[in-house]
Design a protein around this motif. Structure first.
Motif, PDB file in Angstrom:
ATOM      1  N   MET A 280       0.717  -1.236  -0.061  1.00 33.73           N
ATOM      2  CA  MET A 280      -0.120   0.037  -0.048  1.00 33.73           C
ATOM      3  C   MET A 280       0.851   1.229   0.075  1.00 33.73           C
ATOM      4  SD  MET A 280      -2.842   1.180   2.838  1.00 33.73           S
ATOM      5  CE  MET A 280      -4.061  -0.427   2.532  1.00 33.73           C
ATOM      6  N   PRO A 281       0.421   2.196  -0.848  1.00 28.97           N
ATOM      7  CA  PRO A 281       1.438   3.429  -0.803  1.00 28.97           C
ATOM      8  C   PRO A 281       1.276   4.246   0.360  1.00 28.97           C
ATOM      9  CG  PRO A 281      -0.578   3.664  -2.324  1.00 28.97           C
ATOM     10  CD  PRO A 281      -0.463   2.374  -1.905  1.00 28.97           C
ATOM     11  N   ASP A 282       2.536   4.753   0.611  1.00 29.77           N
ATOM     12  CA  ASP A 282       2.323   5.979   1.878  1.00 29.77           C
ATOM     13  C   ASP A 282       1.751   7.339   1.387  1.00 29.77           C
ATOM     14  OD1 ASP A 282       4.169   8.195   3.273  1.00 29.77           O
ATOM     15  OD2 ASP A 282       3.779   6.552   4.690  1.00 29.77           O
ATOM     16  N   ILE A 283       0.703   7.743   2.076  1.00 22.34           N
ATOM     17  CA  ILE A 283      -0.153   8.750   1.999  1.00 22.34           C
ATOM     18  C   ILE A 283       0.794   9.916   1.589  1.00 22.34           C
ATOM     19  CG2 ILE A 283      -1.771  10.058   2.494  1.00 22.34           C
ATOM     20  CD1 ILE A 283      -3.548   7.949   3.664  1.00 22.34           C
ATOM     21  N   ASP A 284       1.543  10.325   2.727  1.00 20.56           N
ATOM     22  CA  ASP A 284       2.468  11.533   2.752  1.00 20.56           C
ATOM     23  C   ASP A 284       3.399  11.471   1.604  1.00 20.56           C
ATOM     24  OD1 ASP A 284       1.213  12.187   5.300  1.00 20.56           O
ATOM     25  OD2 ASP A 284       2.606  11.113   6.389  1.00 20.56           O
ATOM     26  N   GLN A 285       3.922  10.239   1.190  1.00 18.55           N
ATOM     27  CA  GLN A 285       4.771  10.369  -0.080  1.00 18.55           C
ATOM     28  C   GLN A 285       3.939  10.517  -1.272  1.00 18.55           C
ATOM     29  OE1 GLN A 285       6.823   6.374  -0.506  1.00 18.55           O
ATOM     30  NE2 GLN A 285       8.249   7.350  -1.682  1.00 18.55           N
ATOM     31  N   VAL A 286       2.876   9.874  -1.293  1.00 24.07           N
ATOM     32  CA  VAL A 286       1.901  10.351  -2.643  1.00 24.07           C
ATOM     33  C   VAL A 286       1.568  11.739  -2.510  1.00 24.07           C
ATOM     34  CG1 VAL A 286      -0.478  10.153  -3.523  1.00 24.07           C
ATOM     35  CG2 VAL A 286       0.852   8.116  -2.537  1.00 24.07           C
ATOM     36  N   LEU A 287       1.291  12.406  -1.411  1.00 24.08           N
ATOM     37  CA  LEU A 287       0.980  13.904  -1.606  1.00 24.08           C
ATOM     38  C   LEU A 287       2.193  14.604  -1.880  1.00 24.08           C
ATOM     39  CD1 LEU A 287      -1.281  14.138   1.582  1.00 24.08           C
ATOM     40  CD2 LEU A 287      -2.123  14.119  -0.800  1.00 24.08           C
ATOM     41  N   ARG A 288       3.315  14.388  -1.429  1.00 23.07           N
ATOM     42  CA  ARG A 288       4.672  15.044  -1.718  1.00 23.07           C
ATOM     43  C   ARG A 288       4.907  14.878  -3.192  1.00 23.07           C
ATOM     44  NH1 ARG A 288       6.616  12.821   3.344  1.00 23.07           N
ATOM     45  NH2 ARG A 288       7.607  11.096   2.194  1.00 23.07           N
ATOM     46  N   HIS A 289       4.913  13.696  -3.692  1.00 23.90           N
ATOM     47  CA  HIS A 289       5.195  13.484  -5.144  1.00 23.90           C
ATOM     48  C   HIS A 289       4.337  14.411  -5.835  1.00 23.90           C
ATOM     49  CE1 HIS A 289       5.618  11.556  -8.869  1.00 23.90           C
ATOM     50  NE2 HIS A 289       4.363  11.168  -8.865  1.00 23.90           N
ATOM     51  N   ASN A 290       3.174  14.334  -5.675  1.00 15.63           N
ATOM     52  CA  ASN A 290       2.113  15.379  -6.457  1.00 15.63           C
ATOM     53  C   ASN A 290       2.199  16.541  -6.354  1.00 15.63           C
ATOM     54  OD1 ASN A 290       0.071  13.252  -8.094  1.00 15.63           O
ATOM     55  ND2 ASN A 290       0.604  12.135  -6.046  1.00 15.63           N
TER      56      ASN A 290
ATOM     57  N   ALA B 207      -9.398   5.374  -3.084  1.00 14.35           N
ATOM     58  CA  ALA B 207      -9.845   5.892  -1.805  1.00 14.35           C
ATOM     59  C   ALA B 207     -11.124   6.869  -2.124  1.00 14.35           C
ATOM     60  CB  ALA B 207      -8.975   6.693  -0.914  1.00 14.35           C
ATOM     61  N   GLY B 208     -12.140   6.332  -1.340  1.00 12.15           N
ATOM     62  CA  GLY B 208     -13.506   7.285  -1.539  1.00 12.15           C
ATOM     63  C   GLY B 208     -14.493   6.410  -1.636  1.00 12.15           C
ATOM     64  N   ASP B 209     -15.746   6.955  -2.278  1.00  8.75           N
ATOM     65  CA  ASP B 209     -17.212   6.588  -2.518  1.00  8.75           C
ATOM     66  C   ASP B 209     -17.482   6.562  -3.726  1.00  8.75           C
ATOM     67  OD1 ASP B 209     -19.940   6.290  -2.441  1.00  8.75           O
ATOM     68  OD2 ASP B 209     -19.981   6.339  -0.404  1.00  8.75           O
ATOM     69  N   VAL B 210     -17.694   5.476  -4.518  1.00  3.58           N
ATOM     70  CA  VAL B 210     -17.657   5.611  -5.899  1.00  3.58           C
ATOM     71  C   VAL B 210     -19.053   6.381  -6.334  1.00  3.58           C
ATOM     72  CG1 VAL B 210     -16.516   3.664  -6.588  1.00  3.58           C
ATOM     73  CG2 VAL B 210     -19.127   3.172  -6.067  1.00  3.58           C
ATOM     74  N   ALA B 211     -19.977   6.662  -5.791  1.00  2.00           N
ATOM     75  CA  ALA B 211     -21.381   7.384  -5.722  1.00  2.00           C
ATOM     76  C   ALA B 211     -20.936   8.964  -6.021  1.00  2.00           C
ATOM     77  CB  ALA B 211     -22.579   7.062  -4.945  1.00  2.00           C
ATOM     78  N   PHE B 212     -19.917   9.134  -5.017  1.00  2.00           N
ATOM     79  CA  PHE B 212     -19.550  10.563  -4.342  1.00  2.00           C
ATOM     80  C   PHE B 212     -18.130  10.956  -5.286  1.00  2.00           C
ATOM     81  CE2 PHE B 212     -22.250   9.444  -1.151  1.00  2.00           C
ATOM     82  CZ  PHE B 212     -23.175  10.814  -1.059  1.00  2.00           C
ATOM     83  N   GLY B 213     -17.312   9.969  -5.553  1.00  4.62           N
ATOM     84  CA  GLY B 213     -15.732  10.276  -5.771  1.00  4.62           C
ATOM     85  C   GLY B 213     -14.866   9.992  -5.214  1.00  4.62           C
ATOM     86  N   GLY B 214     -13.641  10.263  -5.562  1.00  5.33           N
ATOM     87  CA  GLY B 214     -12.255   9.754  -4.584  1.00  5.33           C
ATOM     88  C   GLY B 214     -11.227   9.966  -5.401  1.00  5.33           C
ATOM     89  N   VAL B 215     -10.051   9.370  -5.119  1.00  2.00           N
ATOM     90  CA  VAL B 215      -8.900   9.498  -5.458  1.00  2.00           C
ATOM     91  C   VAL B 215      -8.345   8.071  -6.147  1.00  2.00           C
ATOM     92  CG1 VAL B 215      -6.614   9.936  -4.906  1.00  2.00           C
ATOM     93  CG2 VAL B 215      -8.362  11.366  -3.958  1.00  2.00           C
ATOM     94  N   MET B 216      -7.709   8.282  -7.121  1.00  7.03           N
ATOM     95  CA  MET B 216      -6.971   7.025  -7.442  1.00  7.03           C
ATOM     96  C   MET B 216      -5.525   7.313  -7.801  1.00  7.03           C
ATOM     97  SD  MET B 216      -7.123   6.020 -11.809  1.00  7.03           S
ATOM     98  CE  MET B 216      -5.622   5.355 -12.474  1.00  7.03           C
ATOM     99  N   VAL B 217      -4.799   6.190  -6.975  1.00  7.84           N
ATOM    100  CA  VAL B 217      -3.512   6.348  -6.877  1.00  7.84           C
ATOM    101  C   VAL B 217      -2.749   5.311  -8.026  1.00  7.84           C
ATOM    102  CG1 VAL B 217      -1.044   6.369  -5.491  1.00  7.84           C
ATOM    103  CG2 VAL B 217      -3.575   7.225  -4.561  1.00  7.84           C
ATOM    104  N   VAL B 218      -1.777   5.612  -8.759  1.00  9.04           N
ATOM    105  CA  VAL B 218      -1.130   4.785  -9.529  1.00  9.04           C
ATOM    106  C   VAL B 218       0.101   4.076  -8.843  1.00  9.04           C
ATOM    107  CG1 VAL B 218      -0.097   4.337 -11.866  1.00  9.04           C
ATOM    108  CG2 VAL B 218      -2.101   6.029 -11.618  1.00  9.04           C
ATOM    109  N   PRO B 219       0.030   2.715  -8.930  1.00 11.92           N
ATOM    110  CA  PRO B 219       1.334   2.055  -8.105  1.00 11.92           C
ATOM    111  C   PRO B 219       2.471   2.529  -8.807  1.00 11.92           C
ATOM    112  CG  PRO B 219      -0.554   0.518  -8.324  1.00 11.92           C
ATOM    113  CD  PRO B 219      -1.049   1.564  -9.181  1.00 11.92           C
ATOM    114  N   GLY B 220       3.541   2.667  -7.988  1.00 10.37           N
ATOM    115  CA  GLY B 220       4.911   2.898  -8.588  1.00 10.37           C
ATOM    116  C   GLY B 220       5.223   4.232  -8.708  1.00 10.37           C
ATOM    117  N   SER B 221       4.381   4.866  -9.637  1.00 11.93           N
ATOM    118  CA  SER B 221       4.812   6.297  -9.938  1.00 11.93           C
ATOM    119  C   SER B 221       4.042   7.175  -8.787  1.00 11.93           C
ATOM    120  CB  SER B 221       4.097   6.556 -11.349  1.00 11.93           C
ATOM    121  OG  SER B 221       2.703   6.777 -11.063  1.00 11.93           O
TER     122      SER B 221
END
Length: 202
Positions: A1-11, A140-154
């Motif tokens: 599972m990706p690290d959330i802080d790392q994902v946010l820093r990258h983006n 992460a999210g709720d498909v009826a409302f929306g959410g976030v997609m995170v691509v593994p690796g990148s």
């Protein structure tokens, strides 16, 4: 599972790099027009420098004001757990003022009925993440409302909401208090993909 802080820093880094490149381009275009004026050059190319630079800045401001989804993605990732979807299917891409909007489906092999989602890169970069269809993705999210997609690796991050927002209106209305509260907390209770109205006079 990706690290959330790392994902946010990258983006966040991608976002800052994108903004810096656009500002640098605009400054270069303005500088070209100014130098051409000082040198007394006449011609179409130097004359277009200033309008082109202004055009770049206007689009940057529009995208930052209306299309930047970094903050809501951050809220989603702090509200919902990441779940793995084993398959990513991209149906198509539309060019919009606010960025490239991709129509995708995040599904689990062997299960049917996954909805199509409209996805926009949270860093405002106009591209489909490399390798996004080679495997699965985290959601992460709720498909009826929306959410976030995170691509593994990148660790590229895309904001997603239902492609057919109206279709899931009844499900959202019937959502329980806890489910609705989570969507409100994450900032996805309303449709967020709204193009600005730009009037172009001929």
């Amino acid at each position: 599972m990706p690290d959330i802080d790392q994902v946010l820093r990258h983006n966040r880094t991608l976002f800052y790099q994108h903004v810096a490149r656009r500002i640098t381009l605009a400054v270069a275009l303005f500088a070209t027009a100014y130098v051409a004026h000082l040198a007394g050059w006449d011609g179409t190319l130097p004359a277009l420098g200033a309008p082109a630079g202004l055009f770049v800045l206007i689009f940057l401001v529009l995208r930052l004001g209306h299309g930047a989804r970094f903050k809501v993605c951050q809220r989603v990732l702090r509200t919902y757990p990441l779940e793995y979807r084993t398959r990513v299917t991209k149906k198509g891409t539309e060019w919009k003022y606010l960025g490239d909007v991709h129509t995708v489906r995040l599904s689990v092999r062997g299960q049917h009925g996954a909805p199509y989602l409209r996805a926009i890169n949270a860093s405002t970069v106009r591209r489909w993440p490399k390798g996004a269809e080679e495997g699965g993705a985290w959601f992460a999210g709720d498909v009826a409302f929306g959410g976030v997609m995170v691509v593994p690796g990148s660790n590229d991050m895309l904001f997603v909401q239902p492609a057919d927002w109206v279709k899931y209106e009844q499900e959202r209305l019937q959502a329980g208090p806890q489910r609705r509260a989570l969507a409100e907390q994450a900032g996805i209770a309303e449709l967020l993909e709204k193009e600005p109205r730009i009037l172009v006079h001929g």
